[in-house]
Design an enzyme around this catalytic site. Structure first.
Site, mmCIF file in Angstrom:
data_model
loop_
_atom_site.group_PDB
_atom_site.id
_atom_site.type_symbol
_atom_site.label_atom_id
_atom_site.label_comp_id
_atom_site.label_asym_id
_atom_site.label_seq_id
_atom_site.Cartn_x
_atom_site.Cartn_y
_atom_site.Cartn_z
ATOM 1 C CG ASP A 63 -3.592 -1.925 -3.561
ATOM 2 O OD1 ASP A 63 -2.936 -2.872 -2.941
ATOM 3 O OD2 ASP A 63 -2.904 -1.594 -4.335
ATOM 4 C CG ASP A 64 -1.453 -3.304 0.422
ATOM 5 O OD1 ASP A 64 -1.600 -4.343 -0.439
ATOM 6 O OD2 ASP A 64 -0.198 -2.745 0.303
ATOM 7 C CB CYS A 96 -0.931 -6.024 -5.689
ATOM 8 S SG CYS A 96 -0.761 -5.119 -4.100
ATOM 9 C CG ASP A 325 -5.069 -6.312 -2.921
ATOM 10 O OD1 ASP A 325 -5.119 -5.886 -1.929
ATOM 11 O OD2 ASP A 325 -4.276 -5.635 -3.817
#
Length: 505
Positions: A63-64, A96, A325
């Protein structure tokens, strides 16, 4: 060497945000890669000729995770050295939920209707209400006889309550607002289990261990399997594992030419921002250090997954894929930490693929995007993929056997989200929250059109940090051609339509 293998030979570890060591054994000889062409399997669906056996797929999504974190992940770097890296891999939206929705479905946001993390145009509730879960890469592979498992972060707004398990998943262990990586709940096949604050409860470690156990069980049963492991790291609040909390002392955020700089002729939402102060720069350094600390557990997790694959006898038939993502800006363009822009800091993310038949050190320069993962998994597994999927399989690009017909431009599209303090991605006043936009990104340039009439054009071949907006200097004919190309992509529906539109630009 080719990319298509006898199914007993191929296991695909698609590591979205994956870091992993490359302990493997070479498998039996390859077969010739397909051209990527598909043949009808049923009404409304296409399929490729299946291999003689069943490939396994392990998908790890972070994530990120931005490009500038990869250098601190030695297992990812090992994957890159042994395989192919994608120089122009982008996401359909640098946020996201819309990005993950595109990844699961293989469709652009204008076809999923998922543009934000919550509310009328985004989030899990809308994804669920629209029935999008009924057609994903998980349903494709489950229909093809796969055992499927999900561990970690699903879609924004999802909460681990009740007995609901989305279609396509045989084994389900999903969290909700678990960004702190401690004191969270997981929905484990319809039963909610709470995890506390002990070091053993650190979420990245928990989902990694569960995925390893699933791999062992599925391999022992000689069943083809798909696993997605979706970590919350390194998303804010950037919580590292306790053993990494003091790592990298003194590390500072990168100072690229874009750091604290404004592009010439900056769009209205960005223009006029003041330079960062010393206190803000110090804050960015702390955040970057925490992000680097947080991905160390991801790196170790992938190494652990690989050990499990090796122990199960399937490591030698494994392909490793690394991506995220979305990216993340941290001081670039005078912006506080965040994403959502069309700059490369936010839309370009790592994609590395390593495995049997992938030439070591290969660099793929064609534009590839996250809508391509679903048809790629289908291509590798011989599964049916619906004709309304917008993406295309990049299996032919992996083999490196020669030029293949491919897209010229990737599409990024974004809706301005309404700030909501309940949303972990709610943009702060200084982090950047652009108005609605759509963008074309090719291997050499980025073109953006904003809903307020603003335009950007960056020639990244001569301006890689996107600091000279020359949209105002484009000829009328060139500007009209770019507008038409962008309109064609933002209105395409399904593979046939989108594959015509993405060759313009």
């Amino acid at each position: 060497m080719g990319l298509r293998y006898r199914v007993g030979v191929l296991a695909v570890v698609a590591v979205l945000g994956l870091a992993g060591g490359c302990t493997s054994r070479s498998g039996p000889g390859p077969v010739t890669p397909s051209s990527g062409a598909a043949t009808p399997a049923a009404a409304g669906a296409v399929t490729t000729t299946p291999a003689a056996g069943r490939p396994n797929i392990v998908l790890v999504l972070t994530d990120d995770l931005s490009m500038n974190l990869v250098r601190y992940m030695p297992h990812v770097l090992a994957v890159q050295r042994r395989g192919a890296s994608f120089a122009n891999y982008t996401v359909t939206d640098s946020l996201c939920c819309p990005s993950r929705a595109s990844m699961l479905t293989g469709k652009f946001p204008h076809n999923t209707g998922i543009f934000t993390n919550h509310g009328a145009d985004g989030g899990f509730r809308l994804f669920h209400r629209k029935g999008l879960e009924k057609s994903t890469f998980a349903t494709d592979l489950q229909a093809a006889g796969y055992r499927t498992a999900f561990f970690g972060k699903y879609l924004n707004e999802y909460q681990p309550k009740g007995r609901f398990v989305p279609p396509g998943w045989t084994d389900w262990h999903a969290g909700g607002n678990a960004y702190r990586n401690f004191d969270y709940d997981l929905n484990e096949n319809g039963q909610v289990r709470h995890y506390g604050t002990a070091p053993a409860d650190y979420l990245t470690d928990v989902v990694g261990a569960k995925a390893s156990a699933f791999i062992r069980d599925a391999a022992a049963a000689r069943t083809p399997f798909l696993v997605e492991v979706a970590t919350y790291a390194p998303h804010s609040p950037y919580t590292p594992a306790p053993r990494d909390a003091r790592a990298f002392p003194g590390l500072t955020a990168p100072r690229s030419p874009a750091f604290e700089a404004l592009p010439s002729d900056a769009p209205a939402w960005l223009a006029g921002r003041a330079p960062l102060g010393a206190q803000q720069r110090g804050w960015l350094d702390v955040i970057f250090r925490q992000r680097v600390q947080a991905v160390q557990a991801v790196d170790r997790m992938v190494a652990s997954l690989q050990r499990s694959l090796s122990a199960a006898g399937v490591a030698g038939s494994t392909m490793l894929v690394f991506t995220s993502d979305n990216g993340y800006h941290l001081g670039e363009y005078r912006l506080a930490p965040g994403k959502q822009t069309a700059f490369d800091t936010d839309v370009r993310v790592p994609l590395v693929v390593s495995g049997p038949g992938v030439p070591a050190g290969r660099v793929v320069r064609e534009p590839v995007t996250n809508i391509d993962l679903r048809p790629t998994f289908g291509e590798l597994a011989g599964a049916s993929v619906p004709a309304d999927v917008d993406g295309r399989s990049f299996v032919p690009l992996l083999a490196g056997a020669g030029p293949v017909p491919w897209r010229k431009a990737a599409l990024v599209e974004h809706h301005h989200p309404d700030p909501d303090p309940r949303d972990p991605d709610s943009p702060s006043r200084l982090s950047g929250n652009p108005p609605d936009y759509a963008a074309l990104r090719t291997a050499t340039y980025t073109y953006v059109e904003y809903a307020d009439g603003g335009r950007e054009f960056y020639n990244r071949a001569s301006d890689p940090y996107q600091l000279r907006n020359v949209a105002g200097r484009l000829s009328p004919a060139r500007a009209a051609a770019l507008h038409a190309a962008l309109k064609g992509l933002t209105t395409c529906h399904g593979g046939a339509s989108c594959q015509v539109a993405d060759r313009a630009g």
